[in-house]
Design an enzyme around this catalytic site. Structure first.
Site, PDB file in Angstrom:
ATOM      1  N   LEU A 101       0.894  -1.259  -0.007  1.00  9.27           N
ATOM      2  CA  LEU A 101      -0.093   0.055   0.006  1.00  9.27           C
ATOM      3  C   LEU A 101       0.814   1.136   0.155  1.00  9.27           C
ATOM      4  CD1 LEU A 101      -3.048  -0.956   2.205  1.00  9.27           C
ATOM      5  CD2 LEU A 101      -2.686  -1.186  -0.380  1.00  9.27           C
ATOM      6  N   HIS A 102       1.412   1.548  -1.239  1.00 13.16           N
ATOM      7  CA  HIS A 102       2.050   2.628  -1.132  1.00 13.16           C
ATOM      8  C   HIS A 102       1.683   4.047  -0.829  1.00 13.16           C
ATOM      9  CE1 HIS A 102       4.996   0.189  -3.718  1.00 13.16           C
ATOM     10  NE2 HIS A 102       3.925  -0.192  -4.583  1.00 13.16           N
ATOM     11  N   ASP A 103       0.635   4.339  -1.532  1.00 16.00           N
ATOM     12  CA  ASP A 103       0.388   5.737  -1.440  1.00 16.00           C
ATOM     13  C   ASP A 103      -0.565   6.095   0.014  1.00 16.00           C
ATOM     14  OD1 ASP A 103       1.060   6.324  -3.996  1.00 16.00           O
ATOM     15  OD2 ASP A 103      -0.906   5.877  -4.978  1.00 16.00           O
TER      16      ASP A 103
END
Ligand code: RIB
Ligand code: CA
Length: 312
Positions: free
Chosen positions: A240-242
């Site tokens: 979950l980068h963002d």
């Protein structure tokens, strides 16, 4: 306590959508002034449409504006279907956008918001930084209205779109360079930390079992997005980068970071778009970025699961 005025500049994108949900879930902390969109995970027409559909699902009524279709200097990278699908947000069913489209461009909306606010705004760019590069280049007078950038982009140890570069930076390195050289404080959620902010299949089921519409939607987004992480990147969960860029503002204590000087490589043969992190201070240059490198993963997953349960 006064709320944090916030703008999210994004290219939804599955993890952008979850970042929007996470921000909306903290209505006690954030005053979301605007959402602006940029071409990246898909064309800007698609990311604009996707952002409006996500806000309709959340029930978040803030202005959403369409931003840059192309990087400042280069051609768009393309090839993102393998991650986000043809729509940029393949997988779950989403509602149609609500209300009339914003008549302003992202640049116009950013200027309007920044001109009007008294308290400097935090901006979370979670896509290519083209809108930010244009804003800072054309209206440097508005820098004083930006408190900080909490970005998703870059990486110290690795790239994910080339061996050296992360997608959001590589997609518009010249724009990223303008942002990194701006003198405005930057918190960088790069791949070093975002690859530690993953959700396993079992944890995604717990999120789904929250049962509210937005948690179920987030779980369905993760179902689709995780395929790339499991099958192509061989990672232990859905990265979950963002959401990291938003989660840091909510719970900075669960992250570890180090102030460093960071440059963007805009002309490297092998390292174009790399965030060159001066970890040991070789250059003696100003530490312009808080480089996040670790997160308490169980605390991150707990935060996400509990926050999304607060949405409808
Ligand atoms: O490299 C990760 C970034 O690219 C994220 O912003 C994600 O949305 C992807 O498109
Ligand atoms: Ca993104």
């Amino acid at each position: 306590m006064a709320k944090i005025p916030l703008i999210i500049d994004c290219d939804p994108g599955h993890d952008d959508a979850i970042a929007l949900m996470l921000a909306a879930s903290a209505s006690d902390l954030f005053d979301i002034k605007a959402v602006t969109t940029v071409g990246g995970a898909q064309s800007v027409d698609k990311t604009y449409y996707n952002a409006r559909r996500v806000l309709a699902a959340i029930g978040l009524d803030v202005p959403v504006a369409r931003g840059a279709a192309q990087p400042m200097v280069r051609k768009a990278l393309g090839g993102t279907e393998i991650v986000h699908g043809q729509s940029g947000l393949d997988g779950p069913a989403l509602p149609e956008p609500e209300g009339e489209p914003c008549p302003l461009t992202a640049f116009e909306l950013l200027c309007q918001v920044l001109e009007e606010v008294e308290e400097p705004v935090t901006i979370c760019p979670t896509g290519p930084m083209t809108n930010m590069g244009i804003l800072l280049a054309v209206r440097p007078d508005l820098k004083k209205k930006i408190k900080q950038f909490s970005i998703m982009g870059g990486g110290f140890y690795m790239g994910n779109w080339t061996a050296a570069a992360e997608f959001n930076i590589l997609a518009d390195p010249e724009a990223a360079k303008i942002l990194f050289d701006s003198g405005i404080p930057i918190i960088m959620s790069g791949l070093d930390v975002t690859h530690k902010a993953y959700v396993t299949r079992e944890e995604n089921e717990v999120l789904r079992q929250n049962g509210n519409r937005c948690s179920v939607l987030a779980a369905e987004l993760i179902d689709y997005f995780s395929r790339y992480h499991y099958e192509v990147e061989k990672l232990p969960g859905c990265t979950l980068h963002d959401p990291c860029a938003v989660a840091y503002l909510l719970a900075p204590e669960i992250f570890s970071g180090k102030p460093c000087h960071v440059e963007i490589d805009v002309d490297g043969t092998y390292t174009l778009g790399k965030t060159v992190v001066d970890w040991f201070g070789h250059t003696g240059k100003e530490k312009n970025v808080l480089v996040l490198y670790d997160v308490n993963r169980p605390a991150f997953v707990k935060l996400l699961t509990e926050q999304l349960a607060r949405l409808r």
